[in-house]
Write an enzyme that holds these catalytic residues in place. Structure first.
Site, PDB file in Angstrom:
ATOM      1  N   GLU A  52       2.366  12.815  11.220  1.00 30.06           N
ATOM      2  CA  GLU A  52       2.031  14.196  11.580  1.00 30.06           C
ATOM      3  C   GLU A  52       2.094  15.027  10.304  1.00 30.06           C
ATOM      4  O   GLU A  52       3.170  15.231   9.741  1.00 30.06           O
ATOM      5  CB  GLU A  52       3.014  14.690  12.646  1.00 30.06           C
ATOM      6  CG  GLU A  52       2.358  15.580  13.687  1.00 30.06           C
ATOM      7  CD  GLU A  52       1.904  16.892  13.079  1.00 30.06           C
ATOM      8  OE1 GLU A  52       0.772  17.333  13.344  1.00 30.06           O
ATOM      9  OE2 GLU A  52       2.676  17.481  12.290  1.00 30.06           O
ATOM     10  N   CYS A  83      -4.503   8.499   7.181  1.00 26.75           N
ATOM     11  CA  CYS A  83      -4.518   9.490   8.265  1.00 26.75           C
ATOM     12  C   CYS A  83      -3.720  10.749   7.886  1.00 26.75           C
ATOM     13  O   CYS A  83      -4.179  11.510   7.041  1.00 26.75           O
ATOM     14  CB  CYS A  83      -4.043   8.850   9.565  1.00 26.75           C
ATOM     15  SG  CYS A  83      -4.594   9.783  10.997  1.00 26.75           S
ATOM     16  N   HIS A 177      -5.964   3.832  10.079  1.00 29.24           N
ATOM     17  CA  HIS A 177      -4.652   3.225   9.810  1.00 29.24           C
ATOM     18  C   HIS A 177      -4.775   1.736   9.507  1.00 29.24           C
ATOM     19  O   HIS A 177      -4.535   0.912  10.400  1.00 29.24           O
ATOM     20  CB  HIS A 177      -3.766   3.344  11.057  1.00 29.24           C
ATOM     21  CG  HIS A 177      -3.347   4.729  11.392  1.00 29.24           C
ATOM     22  ND1 HIS A 177      -2.206   5.306  10.897  1.00 29.24           N
ATOM     23  CD2 HIS A 177      -3.919   5.655  12.197  1.00 29.24           C
ATOM     24  CE1 HIS A 177      -2.083   6.525  11.377  1.00 29.24           C
ATOM     25  NE2 HIS A 177      -3.108   6.773  12.165  1.00 29.24           N
ATOM     26  N   GLU A 179      -2.706  -0.007   8.150  1.00 30.81           N
ATOM     27  CA  GLU A 179      -1.366  -0.584   8.295  1.00 30.81           C
ATOM     28  C   GLU A 179      -1.064  -1.043   9.713  1.00 30.81           C
ATOM     29  O   GLU A 179      -0.099  -1.783   9.919  1.00 30.81           O
ATOM     30  CB  GLU A 179      -0.299   0.420   7.817  1.00 30.81           C
ATOM     31  CG  GLU A 179      -0.060   1.635   8.714  1.00 30.81           C
ATOM     32  CD  GLU A 179      -1.069   2.765   8.527  1.00 30.81           C
ATOM     33  OE1 GLU A 179      -2.125   2.533   7.912  1.00 30.81           O
ATOM     34  OE2 GLU A 179      -0.800   3.878   9.032  1.00 30.81           O
TER      35      GLU A 179
END
Ligand code: GLN
Length: 199
Positions: A52, A83, A177, A179
């Site tokens: 976030e 992101c 993402h 990951e």
């Protein structure tokens, strides 16, 4: 090529730190969380995770990391943001919080939550410049896109017209993402940026 094996820091204020640490460890590199200014001293590259971005930007100040991290980025420390990490590395943010200050490490304007509510999250196969082989499975979770990219920014992948993977010199950023998708090829590209390509 640095004389020692590279040490990669993962900014560990918030977000999916663990997934990046695991992906990097799987590539055989030393990867450690970074929460304190002193932990920036001996790293050769830094990953900014997904999560976030408003919280991450605020915690950069709370943990007194903003100035020392900006300084290292200014000296050319390689960075990879996924992101929320892309948002934190950007020059400016659309649809951010008014007090949300990014690091301006890559010349992009990003739009937060750009794909809208109806497609908050989706996956797609993406061809990424510089990534050999099959397209990547790209996981987008309330993802940003790049609204404007500066002249020196290479666009590596798009969804529709919108850049979702970009690189400027030693800074790499993706709206998705890697990951979480079990595909370490973008992390490998980042390591090449840190150490120089294998000869
Ligand atoms: N929407 C989040 C933000 O603005 C980013 C989401 C993510 O990292 N998956 O920070």
């Amino acid at each position: 090529m640095s004389p020692h094996d590279p040490v990669i820091g993962v900014l560990a204020l918030q977000g999916d730190v663990r997934e990046h640490l695991i992906t990097l460890a799987g590539l055989g590199v030393t990867a450690r969380p970074v929460r304190r200014p002193a932990e920036l001293a001996d790293i050769d590259g830094i990953v900014l995770p997904g999560g976030e971005s408003t919280t991450m930007c605020r915690l950069l100040d709370v943990f007194e990391l903003r100035a020392p991290l900006s300084a290292r980025l200014g000296e050319g420390l390689p960075a990879f943001g996924s992101c929320a990490g892309m948002i934190v590395l950007a020059t400016s943010i659309l649809d951010g919080r008014p007090d949300q200050l990014p690091l301006a490490a890559i010349d992009i304007v990003v739009r937060r939550n750009a794909f809208g509510r109806q497609v908050d999250s989706f996956e797609t196969d993406l061809t990424v410049d510089g990534i050999p082989g099959e397209p990547m499975r790209a996981v987008f979770i309330r993802a940003p896109w790049v609204e404007r990219a500066g002249r020196d920014v290479q666009v590596l992948a798009r969804v529709g017209d919108h850049p979702v993977a970009v690189r400027q010199r030693s800074v790499l950023a993706t709206a998705f993402h890697p990951e979480v998708a079990g595909d370490d090829r973008l992390h490998r590209l980042f390591l090449d940026m840190v150490t120089g390509p294998a000869s």
